[in-house]
Design a protein around this motif. Structure first.
Motif, PDB file in Angstrom:
ATOM      1  N   ASN A  45       0.868  -1.176   0.000  1.00  0.00           N
ATOM      2  CA  ASN A  45       0.000   0.000   0.000  1.00  0.00           C
ATOM      3  C   ASN A  45       0.900   1.219   0.000  1.00  0.00           C
ATOM      4  OD1 ASN A  45      -2.471  -1.373   0.173  1.00  0.00           O
ATOM      5  ND2 ASN A  45      -2.218  -1.620   2.374  1.00  0.00           N
ATOM      6  N   TYR A  46       0.611   2.162  -0.893  1.00  0.00           N
ATOM      7  CA  TYR A  46       1.454   3.347  -0.880  1.00  0.00           C
ATOM      8  C   TYR A  46       0.962   4.312   0.190  1.00  0.00           C
ATOM      9  CZ  TYR A  46      -1.975   4.666  -4.545  1.00  0.00           C
ATOM     10  OH  TYR A  46      -3.097   4.880  -5.280  1.00  0.00           O
ATOM     11  N   PRO A  47       1.927   4.950   0.876  1.00  0.00           N
ATOM     12  CA  PRO A  47       1.559   5.863   1.953  1.00  0.00           C
ATOM     13  C   PRO A  47       0.898   7.133   1.430  1.00  0.00           C
ATOM     14  CG  PRO A  47       3.962   5.628   1.786  1.00  0.00           C
ATOM     15  CD  PRO A  47       3.352   4.773   0.731  1.00  0.00           C
ATOM     16  N   LEU A  48       0.256   7.848   2.318  1.00  0.00           N
ATOM     17  CA  LEU A  48      -0.471   9.054   1.958  1.00  0.00           C
ATOM     18  C   LEU A  48       0.430  10.080   1.281  1.00  0.00           C
ATOM     19  CD1 LEU A  48      -3.094  10.605   1.936  1.00  0.00           C
ATOM     20  CD2 LEU A  48      -2.573  11.397   4.253  1.00  0.00           C
ATOM     21  N   ASP A  49       1.649  10.258   1.759  1.00  0.00           N
ATOM     22  CA  ASP A  49       2.530  11.249   1.135  1.00  0.00           C
ATOM     23  C   ASP A  49       2.858  10.866  -0.310  1.00  0.00           C
ATOM     24  OD1 ASP A  49       4.231   9.162   2.274  1.00  0.00           O
ATOM     25  OD2 ASP A  49       5.932  10.449   1.818  1.00  0.00           O
ATOM     26  N   VAL A  50       2.936   9.593  -0.601  1.00  0.00           N
ATOM     27  CA  VAL A  50       3.156   9.136  -1.979  1.00  0.00           C
ATOM     28  C   VAL A  50       1.914   9.411  -2.822  1.00  0.00           C
ATOM     29  CG1 VAL A  50       3.491   7.086  -3.430  1.00  0.00           C
ATOM     30  CG2 VAL A  50       4.935   7.443  -1.407  1.00  0.00           C
ATOM     31  N   ALA A  51       0.739   9.160  -2.259  1.00  0.00           N
ATOM     32  CA  ALA A  51      -0.504   9.439  -2.988  1.00  0.00           C
ATOM     33  C   ALA A  51      -0.601  10.925  -3.325  1.00  0.00           C
ATOM     34  CB  ALA A  51      -1.713   9.001  -2.163  1.00  0.00           C
ATOM     35  N   VAL A  52      -0.237  11.775  -2.393  1.00  0.00           N
ATOM     36  CA  VAL A  52      -0.284  13.220  -2.629  1.00  0.00           C
ATOM     37  C   VAL A  52       0.716  13.610  -3.706  1.00  0.00           C
ATOM     38  CG1 VAL A  52       0.172  15.481  -1.582  1.00  0.00           C
ATOM     39  CG2 VAL A  52      -1.193  13.778  -0.343  1.00  0.00           C
ATOM     40  N   ARG A  53       1.940  13.076  -3.633  1.00  0.00           N
ATOM     41  CA  ARG A  53       2.947  13.395  -4.657  1.00  0.00           C
ATOM     42  C   ARG A  53       2.505  12.922  -6.035  1.00  0.00           C
ATOM     43  NH1 ARG A  53       8.331  11.187  -2.425  1.00  0.00           N
ATOM     44  NH2 ARG A  53       7.273  10.805  -0.473  1.00  0.00           N
ATOM     45  N   LEU A  54       1.933  11.724  -6.109  1.00  0.00           N
ATOM     46  CA  LEU A  54       1.444  11.218  -7.398  1.00  0.00           C
ATOM     47  C   LEU A  54       0.315  12.086  -7.938  1.00  0.00           C
ATOM     48  CD1 LEU A  54       1.432   7.371  -6.732  1.00  0.00           C
ATOM     49  CD2 LEU A  54       2.796   8.566  -8.459  1.00  0.00           C
ATOM     50  N   ALA A  55      -0.610  12.478  -7.068  1.00  0.00           N
ATOM     51  CA  ALA A  55      -1.723  13.329  -7.493  1.00  0.00           C
ATOM     52  C   ALA A  55      -1.206  14.663  -8.023  1.00  0.00           C
ATOM     53  CB  ALA A  55      -2.692  13.548  -6.332  1.00  0.00           C
ATOM     54  N   GLU A  56      -0.242  15.254  -7.331  1.00  0.00           N
ATOM     55  CA  GLU A  56       0.335  16.519  -7.784  1.00  0.00           C
ATOM     56  C   GLU A  56       1.097  16.331  -9.095  1.00  0.00           C
ATOM     57  OE1 GLU A  56       2.572  17.724  -4.326  1.00  0.00           O
ATOM     58  OE2 GLU A  56       0.877  18.881  -3.540  1.00  0.00           O
ATOM     59  N   TYR A  57       1.841  15.254  -9.208  1.00  0.00           N
ATOM     60  CA  TYR A  57       2.645  14.987 -10.401  1.00  0.00           C
ATOM     61  C   TYR A  57       1.761  14.814 -11.642  1.00  0.00           C
ATOM     62  CZ  TYR A  57       6.118  12.700 -13.395  1.00  0.00           C
ATOM     63  OH  TYR A  57       6.956  12.370 -14.441  1.00  0.00           O
ATOM     64  N   TYR A  58       0.673  14.060 -11.488  1.00  0.00           N
ATOM     65  CA  TYR A  58      -0.207  13.787 -12.617  1.00  0.00           C
ATOM     66  C   TYR A  58      -1.318  14.827 -12.781  1.00  0.00           C
ATOM     67  CZ  TYR A  58       1.901   9.136 -13.070  1.00  0.00           C
ATOM     68  OH  TYR A  58       2.769   8.083 -13.259  1.00  0.00           O
ATOM     69  N   GLY A  59      -1.483  15.718 -11.801  1.00  0.00           N
ATOM     70  CA  GLY A  59      -2.527  16.729 -11.882  1.00  0.00           C
ATOM     71  C   GLY A  59      -3.926  16.163 -11.700  1.00  0.00           C
ATOM     72  N   VAL A  60      -4.033  15.173 -10.837  1.00  0.00           N
ATOM     73  CA  VAL A  60      -5.325  14.538 -10.554  1.00  0.00           C
ATOM     74  C   VAL A  60      -5.585  14.611  -9.055  1.00  0.00           C
ATOM     75  CG1 VAL A  60      -5.147  12.962 -12.533  1.00  0.00           C
ATOM     76  CG2 VAL A  60      -4.346  12.206 -10.292  1.00  0.00           C
ATOM     77  N   SER A  61      -6.780  14.212  -8.657  1.00  0.00           N
ATOM     78  CA  SER A  61      -7.098  14.189  -7.222  1.00  0.00           C
ATOM     79  C   SER A  61      -6.676  12.854  -6.612  1.00  0.00           C
ATOM     80  CB  SER A  61      -8.592  14.407  -6.999  1.00  0.00           C
ATOM     81  OG  SER A  61      -9.328  13.288  -7.437  1.00  0.00           O
ATOM     82  N   VAL A  62      -6.449  12.880  -5.314  1.00  0.00           N
ATOM     83  CA  VAL A  62      -6.168  11.635  -4.591  1.00  0.00           C
ATOM     84  C   VAL A  62      -7.390  10.726  -4.670  1.00  0.00           C
ATOM     85  CG1 VAL A  62      -5.632  10.637  -2.329  1.00  0.00           C
ATOM     86  CG2 VAL A  62      -4.448  12.703  -3.082  1.00  0.00           C
ATOM     87  N   ASP A  63      -8.585  11.315  -4.612  1.00  0.00           N
ATOM     88  CA  ASP A  63      -9.819  10.517  -4.754  1.00  0.00           C
ATOM     89  C   ASP A  63      -9.812   9.733  -6.064  1.00  0.00           C
ATOM     90  OD1 ASP A  63     -10.745  11.442  -2.342  1.00  0.00           O
ATOM     91  OD2 ASP A  63     -12.319  12.702  -3.191  1.00  0.00           O
ATOM     92  N   TYR A  64      -9.350  10.361  -7.128  1.00  0.00           N
ATOM     93  CA  TYR A  64      -9.267   9.682  -8.432  1.00  0.00           C
ATOM     94  C   TYR A  64      -8.264   8.534  -8.375  1.00  0.00           C
ATOM     95  CZ  TYR A  64      -8.510   8.799 -13.371  1.00  0.00           C
ATOM     96  OH  TYR A  64      -8.390   8.182 -14.591  1.00  0.00           O
TER      97      TYR A  64
END
Length: 82
Positions: A45-64
């Motif tokens: 499971n990726y941690p929350l900080d990774v989810a946030v970085r991925l969302a910012e990198y791809y320009g999408v929401s964490v919900d997505y």
């Protein structure tokens, strides 16, 4: 038939759609390629900080990313305070 979207399917699809390698995304996240691979296939499971970085990198929401919505665009963000 399975209708749920697994949280790792979206990060894989986003990476592939942009023509990126696992190694390239792992570098952005400051993790090893093997670790990122395990995020993508659902072993880790990726941690929350990774989810946030991925969302910012791809320009999408964490919900997505985690399949809570099919709308990739994030809500408008307020100013960050750090």
């Amino acid at each position: 038939m399975r209708n749920e979207i697994l949280k790792y399917e979206r990060i894989r699809s986003l990476r592939i759609d942009r023509g990126l390698t696992q190694r390239e995304v792992a570098e952005v996240l400051h993790v090893k390629q093997n670790t990122y691979c395990q995020y993508e296939i659902g072993v880790l499971n990726y941690p929350l900080d990774v989810a946030v970085r991925l969302a910012e990198y791809y320009g999408v929401s964490v919900d997505y990313l985690v399949g809570l919505t099919d709308e990739p665009l994030p809500y408008p963000r307020g100013r960050r305070t750090r």
